[in-house]
Design a protein around this motif. Structure first.
Motif, PDB file in Angstrom:
ATOM      1  N   GLU A   1      46.798  51.453  33.237  1.00 35.26           N
ATOM      2  CA  GLU A   1      47.814  50.892  34.130  1.00 35.26           C
ATOM      3  C   GLU A   1      47.979  49.404  33.825  1.00 35.26           C
ATOM      4  OE1 GLU A   1      47.071  51.650  38.287  1.00 35.26           O
ATOM      5  OE2 GLU A   1      48.417  53.380  38.175  1.00 35.26           O
ATOM      6  N   ILE A   2      49.206  48.932  33.908  1.00 36.42           N
ATOM      7  CA  ILE A   2      49.480  47.525  33.616  1.00 36.42           C
ATOM      8  C   ILE A   2      49.299  46.712  34.896  1.00 36.42           C
ATOM      9  CG2 ILE A   2      51.193  45.918  32.699  1.00 36.42           C
ATOM     10  CD1 ILE A   2      50.230  48.117  30.761  1.00 36.42           C
ATOM     11  N   GLU A   3      48.429  45.735  34.834  1.00 37.55           N
ATOM     12  CA  GLU A   3      48.174  44.853  35.979  1.00 37.55           C
ATOM     13  C   GLU A   3      48.750  43.472  35.704  1.00 37.55           C
ATOM     14  OE1 GLU A   3      47.105  46.220  38.525  1.00 37.55           O
ATOM     15  OE2 GLU A   3      45.956  47.951  37.875  1.00 37.55           O
ATOM     16  N   SER A   4      48.943  42.698  36.761  1.00 39.32           N
ATOM     17  CA  SER A   4      49.353  41.306  36.620  1.00 39.32           C
ATOM     18  C   SER A   4      48.113  40.431  36.460  1.00 39.32           C
ATOM     19  CB  SER A   4      50.130  40.850  37.856  1.00 39.32           C
ATOM     20  OG  SER A   4      50.285  39.441  37.833  1.00 39.32           O
ATOM     21  N   ARG A   5      48.212  39.440  35.588  1.00 38.77           N
ATOM     22  CA  ARG A   5      47.106  38.488  35.396  1.00 38.77           C
ATOM     23  C   ARG A   5      47.429  37.118  35.989  1.00 38.77           C
ATOM     24  NH1 ARG A   5      42.991  39.851  31.990  1.00 38.77           N
ATOM     25  NH2 ARG A   5      43.024  42.068  31.488  1.00 38.77           N
ATOM     26  N   LEU A   6      48.498  37.049  36.777  1.00 37.39           N
ATOM     27  CA  LEU A   6      48.953  35.752  37.264  1.00 37.39           C
ATOM     28  C   LEU A   6      47.930  35.052  38.162  1.00 37.39           C
ATOM     29  CD1 LEU A   6      51.133  33.605  37.498  1.00 37.39           C
ATOM     30  CD2 LEU A   6      52.234  34.975  39.272  1.00 37.39           C
ATOM     31  N   ALA A   7      47.205  35.835  38.973  1.00 35.20           N
ATOM     32  CA  ALA A   7      46.256  35.224  39.911  1.00 35.20           C
ATOM     33  C   ALA A   7      45.211  34.382  39.189  1.00 35.20           C
ATOM     34  CB  ALA A   7      45.577  36.306  40.742  1.00 35.20           C
ATOM     35  N   GLU A   8      44.877  34.765  37.936  1.00 35.68           N
ATOM     36  CA  GLU A   8      43.825  34.064  37.189  1.00 35.68           C
ATOM     37  C   GLU A   8      44.248  32.649  36.792  1.00 35.68           C
ATOM     38  OE1 GLU A   8      43.113  36.692  33.893  1.00 35.68           O
ATOM     39  OE2 GLU A   8      42.920  38.412  35.251  1.00 35.68           O
ATOM     40  N   SER A   9      45.546  32.406  36.705  1.00 39.30           N
ATOM     41  CA  SER A   9      46.004  31.067  36.306  1.00 39.30           C
ATOM     42  C   SER A   9      47.163  30.606  37.201  1.00 39.30           C
ATOM     43  CB  SER A   9      46.455  31.081  34.841  1.00 39.30           C
ATOM     44  OG  SER A   9      47.349  32.146  34.608  1.00 39.30           O
ATOM     45  N   LEU A  10      47.098  30.996  38.472  1.00 39.42           N
ATOM     46  CA  LEU A  10      48.188  30.698  39.407  1.00 39.42           C
ATOM     47  C   LEU A  10      48.445  29.195  39.518  1.00 39.42           C
ATOM     48  CD1 LEU A  10      50.249  31.726  41.458  1.00 39.42           C
ATOM     49  CD2 LEU A  10      48.444  31.698  43.202  1.00 39.42           C
ATOM     50  N   ALA A  11      47.382  28.395  39.615  1.00 39.59           N
ATOM     51  CA  ALA A  11      47.554  26.943  39.807  1.00 39.59           C
ATOM     52  C   ALA A  11      48.294  26.318  38.628  1.00 39.59           C
ATOM     53  CB  ALA A  11      46.193  26.280  39.999  1.00 39.59           C
ATOM     54  N   THR A  12      47.954  26.735  37.409  1.00 42.05           N
ATOM     55  CA  THR A  12      48.603  26.179  36.208  1.00 42.05           C
ATOM     56  C   THR A  12      50.099  26.481  36.215  1.00 42.05           C
ATOM     57  OG1 THR A  12      46.585  26.429  34.908  1.00 42.05           O
ATOM     58  CG2 THR A  12      48.642  26.261  33.673  1.00 42.05           C
TER      59      THR A  12
END
Length: 783
Positions: free
Chosen positions: A407-418
């Protein structure tokens, strides 16, 4: 259904004459609608044609198409492959690095090809004249959209597509390998149901028999490679004996070569009937190869393929594999994403790889599935065989992957601040509500609605608030009385130069220290070596002696092993002598380091001054060219690289001014041919050249008296931005930042102080050129 029937004016743009079943089903959505389209389909089922159909529609409507390729190695491949469009008078332009970009060509292109990272950088600067072309896109094709789930790269693709949609609202056509949650991607991109396609394994042109094979893990990683290689050959052997081809994926370029060498010996030992040594014509053709090892190997039916080979050699290997001359091919993963080279049997020998920046990492599940998808040759095989060779402890993990997919997940949370900082710096987010509006345009938001617990969705607003407060506390963002949000100069530079937040903060600390304590080249190198971009670099045991030899006599007590390795590579690069033990990682580290030094120059220019920026610019030029400190200014001349710079410096010509004084005849005497000498002479004349005139400057002054004098700074060369600094006994008196066209007058106060004599130094530095600052001094006696 023939291509010429459907698209008569574009029939020559396709590499085939008839559309297959999968392509026919997607045709109406792509050609008869302007809606966004999402299609997932098995590898080798013909997805590239869907991209080309979408591009053809945009071109027919007079628009511009953007194709997002998953990695840089594939952008040039697309440029070559799409000569077919060039033949129809449509221009294809690959957007590359900052310095190589030709904005005019990009603006006039009909088809743009970019990586997600390059598009991210371009959209951040969309309001500049250099990158305004990025807001004039009518269709955006995302190849391999399942890269959304890739570590670090996934979030870049996600925010960039969201940003592009806000900037110019292009039609989006997203293509991917088979994925279980294609509906989430469609929801994110607003693709209606009739334009969302999930083509299952029944659309594979050849059935796939995929499985996992284990090997006995030993203590020695080197010996383990050979255990896995023998396992891979065991799996490939039955197919090779039946004239079937095998493709073996290994973890590095060097491993492709070593595995091919060992496999040739093993094939001879096992007496597998392979090779074309008796084929005189092929023997003659093989002489066209530039790589000697490869030339010897192909005659035994074995070859290797990686991005480090010349284009000529890669093209020949691909051609011979397709023709059957090469029966066993060892490759890196790049081949799985790019060239369509299916084989009856595919073996993934290495599930872990060494990344110069990350150390040893697991191969991504997406890469694994992509590679296995190359098994089975349409039109030749009824079934393809794909195998993962791994340690027993990991076998179940790979069996689950093959059974259930990914399943394709989002990785945005890992670098949200940037990414949040980048949006604020662009001015698209001005308050908390804007942040929430922005988040709703992301795949992260869609996926969070599908799996609220996994994504901690109920606490999303608080997480965003905490993230914003962190940016404010660290000085990237400031808030107004009306709760507005705005980027600080630190936040703007961080976004503009594509930096991680910790690295930007690290650069800002150096700027603070440089203002009070000054700056040396060693400070620049150490700051780059300890940047977060290199935080996962590791030093292998066999590299440590070489690292120590480079850094001998230098104080590096606080640096960790990986940081010492980066520092050793940069120091080696600057002197033009990188030890052999460090060369395998040196290219990637150097490429990243020059980008970071370039960013650091901008920080120093903004927060310290032109002299500090010039020092960093000279360090960058030395890393790029490997020249001595006194000759680095020569690299500012067009046409002067490390070889010519060293040759001229040896003859006593160490600055562009020396080159101008020598003239063409002097350059010929220094060993250049006349044609080259003329070009170098012209290049040197196109740089700034400084004369300093002290005017009525006194030799002495009485104690307690003062006099205001003037020093004239005259630029007799090309105009350039410059910093002019005046110091007295090493202490800065004045500093100006100016665009130096011809003459600048600098007032200098001469005060009768307590010292017996005063040494006045005027220094002119160019922050954007690697020229050594021009300095002159005068001593005034105090009586």
């Amino acid at each position: 259904m023939e291509v010429a029937e459907v698209l008569p004016e574009f029939a020559d743009a396709f590499a085939f004459e008839e559309f297959n079943r999968m392509q026919r089903e997607a045709l109406p959505a792509l050609l008869e609608s302007d809606e966004n389209v999402v299609a997932s389909a098995p590898t080798a089922s013909g997805k590239t044609a869907l991209a080309e159909l979408a591009i053809c529609k945009a071109l027919a409507d007079g628009g511009t198409a953007l194709f997002i390729a998953p990695m840089r190695a594939l952008t040039n491949e697309k440029e070559d492959d799409w000569d077919r469009f060039e033949d129809l008078d449509y221009s294809v332009y690959v957007v590359t690095g900052e310095r190589d970009l030709n904005p005019r060509r990009a603006r006039r292109a009909d088809i743009l090809v970019m990586t997600p990272e390059k598009l991210d950088s371009a959209t951040r600067k969309h309001d500049s004249r250099r990158y305004d072309f990025v807001t004039d896109i009518d269709v955006c094709v995302i190849d391999e959209v399942h890269l959304l789930d890739a570590d670090r790269r996934g979030s870049v693709l996600e925010v960039t597509i969201s940003r592009l949609r806000r900037l110019c609202g292009p039609r989006i056509v997203a293509l991917s390998a088979t994925m279980p949650n294609v509906g989430d991607v469609a929801a994110w991109l607003d693709a209606p149901e009739e334009c969302t396609f999930e083509f299952g394994e029944e659309y594979r042109p050849v059935d796939l028999n995929a499985g996992v094979k284990t090997y006995t893990h030993g203590e020695n990683s080197f010996a383990d490679k050979y255990r896995r290689l023998y396992r891979a050959l065991d799996l490939a052997e039955p197919h090779l004996r039946e004239d079937g081809q095998s493709l073996v994926f290994v973890s590095s370029r060097q491993d492709t070569v070593q595995a091919a060498k060992k496999a040739r010996d093993e094939i001879a030992e096992r007496d597998i009937p392979m090779g074309a040594r008796g084929d005189y014509d092929f023997h003659t053709e093989s002489k066209a190869l530039e790589n000697d090892t490869l030339r010897n190997s192909v005659l035994d039916g074995v070859a290797f393929h990686h991005a480090g080979l010349s284009k000529n050699d890669r093209d020949l290997v691909e051609e011979w594999f397709k023709e059957g001359h090469v029966e066993l091919l060892f490759s890196t993963s790049t081949l799985a994403w790019g060239v369509n080279l299916p084989a009856r049997c595919v073996v993934i020998r290495d599930t872990k790889l060494h990344d110069p920046l990350e150390g040893e990492i697991d191969m991504s599940p997406l890469d694994v599935l992509q590679m296995l998808g190359r098994a089975g040759r349409p039109g030749y095989d009824d079934i393809g065989y794909g195998w993962v060779v791994c340690d027993t402890a990991e076998a179940d993990k790979y069996r689950r992957l093959l059974r259930d997919g990914k399943e394709i997940e989002s990785r945005l949370a890992e670098s949200l601040a940037t990414h949040l900082n980048a949006e604020i710096a662009m001015g698209t987010i001005t308050d908390l509500e804007d942040v929430m509006d922005w988040l709703e345009t992301t795949f992260y938001y869609v996926r969070g609605q599908s799996k609220p617990d996994d994504y901690d969705f109920p606490n999303l607003r608080q997480r965003v608030r905490d993230c914003l407060e962190g940016l404010v506390d660290r000085g990237f963002v400031e808030t107004g009385e009306d709760l507005s949000i705005e980027a600080t100069p630190l936040g703007v530079l961080t976004s503009k130069y594509y930096l991680r937040l910790d690295t930007a903060a690290h650069f800002a600390d150096l700027c603070d220290r440089a203002e009070s304590d000054g700056l040396a080249a060693g400070d620049v190198l150490e700051t780059i070596s300890t940047a977060e971009e290199f935080d996962s670099v590791s030093a292998r045991q066999d590299e440590r002696d070489a690292i120590n030899a480079v850094l001998v006599g230098q104080e590096t007590g606080d640096l960790e092993a990986g940081e010492r390795k980066v520092l050793a590579i940069l120091r080696g690069a600057a002197s033009g002598s990188t030890p052999a033990e460090l060369r395998s990682d040196a290219w990637v580290i150097r490429q990243n380091a020059t980008r970071l030094v370039s960013a650091l120059e901008a920080f120093l220019d903004r927060f310290v001054g032109p002299h500090a920026a010039n020092l960093a610019r000279r360090v960058e030029a030395r890393i790029e060219n490997g020249v001595a400190e006194d000759a680095v200014g020569l690299t500012a001349i067009d046409g002067v690289g490390p070889g010519r710079a060293s040759k001229l410096a040896t003859e006593g010509l160490t600055t562009p001014g020396d080159v101008v004084d020598a003239g063409v005849a002097g350059l010929v005497d220094a060993g250049l041919t006349e044609g080259v000498a003329e070009g170098v002479y012209e290049g040197a004349q196109s740089l700034p050249t400084i004369d300093l005139e002290w005017g009525q400057f006194p030799d002495a002054i009485a104690t307690g008296e003062n006099e205001v004098c003037e020093v004239t700074v005259r630029n007799v060369g090309e105009p350039a931005r410059a910093g002019v600094r005046v110091t007295v006994n090493g202490v800065e008196m004045t500093s100006t930042n100016t665009y130096l066209r011809d003459t600048e007058t600098v007032p200098v106060g001469v005060f009768g102080a307590d010292a017996d004599e005063l040494e006045f130094t005027v220094s002119v530095a160019f922050p954007e050129e690697p020229l050594v600052p021009v300095e002159a001094s005068r001593t005034v006696e105090v009586r």
